[in-house]
Design a protein around this motif. Structure first.
Motif, short mmCIF file in Angstrom:
data_model
loop_
_atom_site.label_atom_id
_atom_site.label_comp_id
_atom_site.label_asym_id
_atom_site.label_seq_id
_atom_site.Cartn_x
_atom_site.Cartn_y
_atom_site.Cartn_z
N VAL A 102 -0.47 30.85 63.35
CA VAL A 102 -0.41 32.30 63.56
C VAL A 102 0.45 32.61 64.78
O VAL A 102 1.42 33.36 64.70
CB VAL A 102 -1.84 32.88 63.74
N LYS A 129 -4.67 26.16 61.79
CA LYS A 129 -5.19 27.52 61.53
C LYS A 129 -4.56 28.18 60.31
O LYS A 129 -4.38 29.40 60.29
CB LYS A 129 -5.01 28.43 62.77
N ASP A 131 -5.95 28.68 57.74
CA ASP A 131 -7.00 29.48 57.11
C ASP A 131 -7.10 30.88 57.72
O ASP A 131 -7.87 31.71 57.24
CB ASP A 131 -8.36 28.77 57.28
N ARG A 132 -6.36 31.13 58.79
CA ARG A 132 -6.48 32.45 59.41
C ARG A 132 -5.52 33.45 58.80
O ARG A 132 -4.43 33.08 58.33
CB ARG A 132 -6.20 32.34 60.92
N ARG A 133 -5.90 34.72 58.84
CA ARG A 133 -4.98 35.75 58.36
C ARG A 133 -3.76 35.78 59.26
O ARG A 133 -3.88 35.63 60.47
CB ARG A 133 -5.67 37.11 58.36
N GLY A 134 -2.59 35.94 58.67
CA GLY A 134 -1.38 35.98 59.49
C GLY A 134 -0.77 34.61 59.71
O GLY A 134 0.22 34.48 60.43
N ARG A 136 1.50 31.49 59.10
CA ARG A 136 2.84 31.48 58.51
C ARG A 136 3.21 30.07 58.06
O ARG A 136 2.69 29.09 58.56
CB ARG A 136 3.85 31.96 59.55
N ASN A 161 -3.98 32.04 50.72
CA ASN A 161 -4.06 32.72 52.02
C ASN A 161 -5.46 32.68 52.57
O ASN A 161 -6.42 32.49 51.83
CB ASN A 161 -3.71 34.20 51.85
N GLY A 162 -5.57 32.91 53.88
CA GLY A 162 -6.88 33.03 54.51
C GLY A 162 -7.74 31.81 54.24
O GLY A 162 -7.25 30.69 54.15
N ASP A 164 -8.92 30.62 51.72
CA ASP A 164 -8.61 29.83 50.52
C ASP A 164 -7.35 28.98 50.68
O ASP A 164 -6.96 28.27 49.75
CB ASP A 164 -8.40 30.76 49.32
N ALA A 165 -6.69 29.09 51.82
CA ALA A 165 -5.42 28.38 51.97
C ALA A 165 -5.63 26.87 51.83
O ALA A 165 -6.57 26.31 52.38
CB ALA A 165 -4.81 28.69 53.33
N SER A 228 -5.86 22.93 58.69
CA SER A 228 -6.83 23.69 59.45
C SER A 228 -7.91 22.77 59.97
O SER A 228 -8.54 22.03 59.22
CB SER A 228 -7.46 24.77 58.57
#
Ligand SMILES: Nc1nc2c(ncn2[C@@H]2O[C@H](COP(=O)(O)OP(=O)(O)OP(=O)(O)O)[C@@H](O)[C@H]2O)c(=O)[nH]1
Ligand SMILES: [Mg+2]
Length: 659
Positions: A102, A129, A131-134, A136, A161-162, A164-165, A228
């Motif tokens: 992120v 990370k 698994d976090r929103r944003g 890249r 994404n998020g 579920d990545a 992650s």
């Protein structure tokens, strides 16, 4: 037995400790991964670490991957604790640099990467990370290649994404990945290039992997893994990478013992425990160790990190890391035998200094003792005493370190302290060439010594050099040593009280009176030169030479990076300029923009405190030391704590040699 001593390094909060925990879990050492946020990890064990949720001390954890022993060293990411990272560098076979997918490349990431690179330590990247929103993927790869290095090869890709990545390893069956890898190898490996270009034969999968490992080991190529630490995505692939792409520890069992001490802690009964890595030979219980000319001791017990734990042992063998008991005066950074990696300083020195005082006035002695114990573990704390004013100063990297030192003194030593007057530590650089000399048995010189010294500037970063322009035998070696040592001590306080660096001191004159006595009596100090004569005269001559050369006071400058809402760029730039910062052209994007530039360390703390207000709480500020720059205007002075050799008469009285 294959061993990899692996450092995990990153900007603060990138997820090093969480990744360490996940690796220990995947390797079967622990049943459940602990959590930094709950204070239940294997490596953040100090009460302060758990309370604050950050790593303060480096810690070792050991596990097995495919029969390779991994001794992992989890390091702190906060720049205030860089001294902890510094010592660890000496013992690494490879490193994982964790980058948050992120936040991307951050200030400390760059400092660490360039240092590892300079030392030739092989590096893998773990983009954490996902698994976090944003988080890249492609844009993170270009971020790394633009801001860090283009010697990279992404070895996994991310889908979803998020939470579920997932992270999939890229395999050589994937033709795009394969040709990308072949190309990256061909650019760095002439043999591969020849075979690839001439198309003589297809490189087999195993050969490609072998060549990739070779390029990683040489520090020419850095694979990027995505995953992650919290969900565990991609961690299995990273483990295979650690075991098979990094070089294992190598050494000569028949050679003389060599090793390094990279951590010192106190056991439950206050006994010292040193963490050692062995490069060559082996280190045995009951062995006598020499640490330097006057320090050493006998090893009373050893424990070695093995198979997920630590076990009592009779020796530490090549590549192993162990704890050692019995070395009473051991210090962090001690080298055993021949040094393997330059023990020079790799990071910038602390740039702040603060006055520290006990709240209860009777505890000054206790405080000094406690600080000197802390300094054994962290040499950069650098305790400076002003005996005349009964004041104690310590060097600091920043506010967080200051708080941690305060808490440690309260918690571990029961001493409440207060800090006053944090100031920036400047340095003095020599302007030109200056020379001075004093001859023995002349009226102005009360010492039985002839000394001439010349001072001149030396290249930036070169420190202090000492050279003889007199015959080596012209005075006894002990006197030469006395002069050289005193030169180093004297230059700790230059014309303005700051330490002088980047200069060369040359001894141009020397003379002494040989040991003599009146007939039938013993050695007579009033007729024979002693090392004391040389020690006491050197500061006077040196400061006179320095006065002629002139010095310039320089202040530390940090490189900064600010991320902020685009509409505020203009107003923040004007505040920056008012603080003496020099912003480079900002990078404007639609929502958030970035400003990079240089800022005096003295202005950093104030700016950091204003930033939330200036940016509606959305600004991110990051900075790390870059260089020293001459101060424009009046140079600040620092109060002297020596006998002030700039004032000859007062100096002579203080050293008891009034003529
Ligand atoms: N969502 C998510 N959060 C993570 C991940 N890894 C770490 N974190 C969180 O990020 C924060 C920092 O994690 P740490 O493991 O303490 O980071 P660190 O790099 O060890 O930090 P320092 O040692 O203080 O430099 C914690 O709140 C973690 O829970 C991840 O993969 N995903
Ligand atoms: Mg940590």
């Amino acid at each position: 037995m294959a061993i990899v001593n692996l450092g995990v390094l990153a900007h603060v909060d990138a997820g090093k400790t969480s990744l360490t925990e996940r690796l220990l879990f995947e390797a079967g050492v622990i049943d459940q991964p602990g959590s930094v946020d709950e204070g239940s990890t294997q490596t953040d064990t100090l009460e302060l670490e758990r309370r604050r949720g950050i790593t303060i001390k480096s810690a070792v954890a050991s596990f097995l991957i495919d029969d390779v022993t991994i001794n992992l060293i989890d390091t702190p990411g906060h720049p205030d604790f860089i001294a902890e990272v510094e010592r660890v560098l000496a013992v690494l076979d490879g490193a994982v640099i964790v980058i948050s997918a992120v936040e991307g490349v951050q200030a400390q990431t760059r400092v660490l990467f360039h240092t590892l690179k300079r030392l030739g330590i092989p590096i893998l990247f773990f983009a954490n990370k996902i698994d976090r929103r944003g988080a890249r993927y492609a844009s993170l790869i270009s971020d790394i290649s633009e801001r860090l290095t283009d010697s990279i090869v992404a070895v996994s890709e991310v889908a979803g994404n998020g939470a579920d990545a997932v992270s999939h390893p890229l395999t050589l069956a994937d033709s795009e990945f394969r040709s990308g890898l072949v190309e990256a190898l061909a650019e760095r490996d002439e043999e591969a290039l020849a075979e690839f270009v001439t198309g003589k034969r297809e490189l087999s999968d195993s050969e490609l992997t072998r060549r990739l490992a070779a390029q990683v080991a040489q520090g020419n190529l850095h694979p990027i893994f995505f995953g992650s630490a919290i969900s565990g995505a991609g961690v299995g692939q990273l483990m295979r990478g650690i075991a098979h792409l990094l070089p294992t520890a190598a050494g000569n069992p028949d050679a003389e013992l060599s090793g390094a001490i990279f951590k010192v802690e106190r056991g439950p009964n206050g006994e010292k425990i040193a963490y050692a890595r062995v490069y060559d030979g082996s280190l045995h219980v009951r062995e006598r160790l020499r640490l330097d000319e006057d320090r050493g001791g006998k090893i009373t017990a050893i424990q070695v990190f093995r198979n997920g734990g630590i076990q009592p042992a009779t020796q530490i063998r090549i590549g192993e890391i162990g704890k050692v008991w019995g070395l009473k005066d051991v210090q962090i950074g001690d080298i055993i035998g021949e040094p393997r990696r330059s023990s020079q300083r790799h990071f910038s020195p602390p740039t702040l200094e603060t006055l520290i005082a006990p709240v209860k006035s009777g505890e000054r002695g206790m405080l000094l003792a406690a600080l000197s114990q802390l300094a054994e573990q962290d040499p950069l704390i650098n305790v400076r005493q002003d005996d005349q004013r009964q004041e104690i100063f310590i060097s600091l990297y920043g506010e967080v370190q200051k708080e941690v030192i305060g808490d440690t003194l309260a918690l571990d030593f029961g001493i409440e302290v207060e800090f006053r007057e944090t100031t920036t530590i400047c340095i003095e650089r020599v302007n030109g060439t200056g020379a001075a000399f004093e001859v023995l048995r002349t009226p102005a010189n009360p010492f039985l010594a002839t000394i001439g010294l010349r001072v001149e500037p030396a290249p930036l970063g070169s420190g202090i050099g000492f050279k003889l322009e007199v015959e080596l035998g012209s005075i006894p070696l002990a006197f030469h040593r006395a002069v050289e040592e005193t030169v180093g001590k004297t230059l700790l306080q230059g014309l303005n009280g700051w330490s002088v660096t980047d200069c060369l001191v040359t001894m141009t004159h020397s003379g002494y009176l040989a040991r003599q006595s009146h007939s039938h009596s013993t050695f007579d100090k009033s007729m024979s030169s002693t090392a004391g004569d040389f020690r006491l005269l050197t500061p006077l001559v040196l400061m006179e030479a320095l006065r002629k050369a002139g010095t310039e006071v320089c202040e530390p400058i940090n490189r900064f990076f600010i991320e902020l809402p685009t509409d505020l760029v203009g107003s923040v730039i004007s505040v920056l300029s008012r603080h003496g910062a020099i912003p480079y052209g900002p990078e404007i994007r639609s929502q958030t923009s970035t400003i990079e530039g240089m800022i005096p360390v003295a202005a950093v703390h104030g700016l950091q405190q204003m930033l939330p207000h200036l940016t509606r709480g959305e600004g991110l500020f990051d900075s790390s030391f870059d260089h020293y720059e001459p101060i424009r205007g009046t140079a600040p002075k620092r109060a002297r704590t020596d006998n002030n050799p700039l004032d000859r008469d007062a100096y002579l009285i203080k050293v008891g040699r009034r003529i």
